[in-house]
Design a protein around this motif. Sequence first.
Motif, PDB file in Angstrom:
ATOM      1  N   SER A 160      91.189  39.578 -33.053  1.00  0.00           N
ATOM      2  CA  SER A 160      92.504  39.061 -32.659  1.00  0.00           C
ATOM      3  C   SER A 160      92.771  39.371 -31.192  1.00  0.00           C
ATOM      4  O   SER A 160      92.159  40.264 -30.612  1.00  0.00           O
ATOM      5  CB  SER A 160      93.609  39.671 -33.530  1.00  0.00           C
ATOM      6  OG  SER A 160      93.636  41.085 -33.383  1.00  0.00           O
ATOM      7  N   LEU A 161      93.687  38.618 -30.621  1.00  0.00           N
ATOM      8  CA  LEU A 161      94.122  38.829 -29.247  1.00  0.00           C
ATOM      9  C   LEU A 161      95.566  39.316 -29.301  1.00  0.00           C
ATOM     10  O   LEU A 161      96.448  38.622 -29.813  1.00  0.00           O
ATOM     11  CB  LEU A 161      94.023  37.526 -28.460  1.00  0.00           C
ATOM     12  CG  LEU A 161      94.127  37.629 -26.933  1.00  0.00           C
ATOM     13  CD1 LEU A 161      92.951  38.415 -26.357  1.00  0.00           C
ATOM     14  CD2 LEU A 161      94.196  36.244 -26.312  1.00  0.00           C
ATOM     15  N   VAL A 206      91.169  42.864 -29.975  1.00  0.00           N
ATOM     16  CA  VAL A 206      91.066  43.899 -31.000  1.00  0.00           C
ATOM     17  C   VAL A 206      90.100  43.412 -32.077  1.00  0.00           C
ATOM     18  O   VAL A 206      90.339  42.391 -32.731  1.00  0.00           O
ATOM     19  CB  VAL A 206      92.433  44.223 -31.624  1.00  0.00           C
ATOM     20  CG1 VAL A 206      92.288  45.292 -32.707  1.00  0.00           C
ATOM     21  CG2 VAL A 206      93.404  44.685 -30.539  1.00  0.00           C
ATOM     22  N   ILE A 207      89.014  44.132 -32.249  1.00  0.00           N
ATOM     23  CA  ILE A 207      87.987  43.776 -33.222  1.00  0.00           C
ATOM     24  C   ILE A 207      87.970  44.861 -34.298  1.00  0.00           C
ATOM     25  O   ILE A 207      87.639  46.014 -34.020  1.00  0.00           O
ATOM     26  CB  ILE A 207      86.602  43.669 -32.551  1.00  0.00           C
ATOM     27  CG1 ILE A 207      86.658  42.659 -31.398  1.00  0.00           C
ATOM     28  CG2 ILE A 207      85.530  43.308 -33.566  1.00  0.00           C
ATOM     29  CD1 ILE A 207      85.467  42.717 -30.471  1.00  0.00           C
ATOM     30  N   TYR A 228      87.503  36.552 -25.574  1.00  0.00           N
ATOM     31  CA  TYR A 228      88.035  36.403 -26.939  1.00  0.00           C
ATOM     32  C   TYR A 228      87.578  35.081 -27.555  1.00  0.00           C
ATOM     33  O   TYR A 228      87.140  35.046 -28.720  1.00  0.00           O
ATOM     34  CB  TYR A 228      89.564  36.465 -26.908  1.00  0.00           C
ATOM     35  CG  TYR A 228      90.201  36.007 -28.197  1.00  0.00           C
ATOM     36  CD1 TYR A 228      90.125  36.790 -29.349  1.00  0.00           C
ATOM     37  CD2 TYR A 228      90.851  34.774 -28.275  1.00  0.00           C
ATOM     38  CE1 TYR A 228      90.682  36.348 -30.548  1.00  0.00           C
ATOM     39  CE2 TYR A 228      91.419  34.332 -29.460  1.00  0.00           C
ATOM     40  CZ  TYR A 228      91.333  35.132 -30.594  1.00  0.00           C
ATOM     41  OH  TYR A 228      91.876  34.700 -31.774  1.00  0.00           O
ATOM     42  N   GLN A 229      87.673  34.010 -26.800  1.00  0.00           N
ATOM     43  CA  GLN A 229      87.282  32.696 -27.318  1.00  0.00           C
ATOM     44  C   GLN A 229      85.793  32.655 -27.655  1.00  0.00           C
ATOM     45  O   GLN A 229      85.392  32.085 -28.683  1.00  0.00           O
ATOM     46  CB  GLN A 229      87.626  31.616 -26.292  1.00  0.00           C
ATOM     47  CG  GLN A 229      89.132  31.430 -26.113  1.00  0.00           C
ATOM     48  CD  GLN A 229      89.481  30.507 -24.955  1.00  0.00           C
ATOM     49  OE1 GLN A 229      88.640  30.235 -24.086  1.00  0.00           O
ATOM     50  NE2 GLN A 229      90.711  30.014 -24.934  1.00  0.00           N
ATOM     51  N   GLN A 230      84.964  33.275 -26.823  1.00  0.00           N
ATOM     52  CA  GLN A 230      83.531  33.314 -27.082  1.00  0.00           C
ATOM     53  C   GLN A 230      83.218  34.114 -28.341  1.00  0.00           C
ATOM     54  O   GLN A 230      82.398  33.706 -29.173  1.00  0.00           O
ATOM     55  CB  GLN A 230      82.803  33.908 -25.879  1.00  0.00           C
ATOM     56  CG  GLN A 230      82.856  33.059 -24.626  1.00  0.00           C
ATOM     57  CD  GLN A 230      82.384  33.810 -23.395  1.00  0.00           C
ATOM     58  OE1 GLN A 230      81.637  34.783 -23.507  1.00  0.00           O
ATOM     59  NE2 GLN A 230      82.826  33.366 -22.228  1.00  0.00           N
ATOM     60  N   LEU A 231      83.888  35.270 -28.467  1.00  0.00           N
ATOM     61  CA  LEU A 231      83.665  36.117 -29.638  1.00  0.00           C
ATOM     62  C   LEU A 231      84.144  35.427 -30.920  1.00  0.00           C
ATOM     63  O   LEU A 231      83.448  35.434 -31.943  1.00  0.00           O
ATOM     64  CB  LEU A 231      84.398  37.450 -29.465  1.00  0.00           C
ATOM     65  CG  LEU A 231      83.742  38.485 -28.563  1.00  0.00           C
ATOM     66  CD1 LEU A 231      84.728  39.601 -28.228  1.00  0.00           C
ATOM     67  CD2 LEU A 231      82.500  39.065 -29.237  1.00  0.00           C
TER      68      LEU A 231
END
Length: 241
Positions: A160-161, A206-207, A228-231
């Motif tokens: 999440s972001l 946040v992972i 974030y978008q890549q992950l």
Amino acid sequence: MEYIYVIQIFLILLFFFFSYLILIRKNYYIISGFQSSTPEERQKMIKAGHPHAVGKMMLHIAIILSFGFLLQLLHVPYAMEGSYVIMLLVLFMESFRITKKVKKKSRKVNKTILLLSLMLTIVVFAIPFIPNTLEINENSFELTGLYGETWAFSDIENISLQDELPEITVRMNGISLFGNRIGNYRMEGLGTGKLFLRSKEAPFIVIRTLDSFVIINTEQIDKTVAYYQQLEQAYQQHNNH
């Protein structure tokens, strides 16, 4: 092995090696200014105990760094930072005492000591700026650099972001300097995990893993969002297979 450990081990071995050369091998020529001095000046320096004092200082620093390294491995908070602070204090205090052991004409030999002190100070404060790079693979992602590690997508619960983070309760084994918070931390409501924070400003990636967490951001908002978008894309693709 983590880069921070490599740096610490290198410094420890370097100081032990120099102390060995001076105290055991009596190789005083590695001390700046000794070789360029006249035979009479060298004898005066040896009689005054200057080379021995330099060797002892090197040994003291090696021991201090060794203790700091061991305490860090035991997850004692602030062990690394504390050892470097003590090391710098010892450097300056013993350098001052060494200066008194030589005549005014020979005090140029202490330039090496002061230069070494400056170099080590630069190393200490440069450590937090060693970059972490995100590398995404088909089944995992990796953060290289300080405290870097690889995480499998199969162990991730969600990504999440977020604009806010829970409060840090304990720094287990990490660095917190100049706005950089890198390493192992315990956070309220999350438990123990890893931070790779290059800024105190949002957003934060946040992972959540099965038993821990990873939180990432960069100095640039656009770069953090891109990470974030890549992950998220790689994580979704992995789950859809």
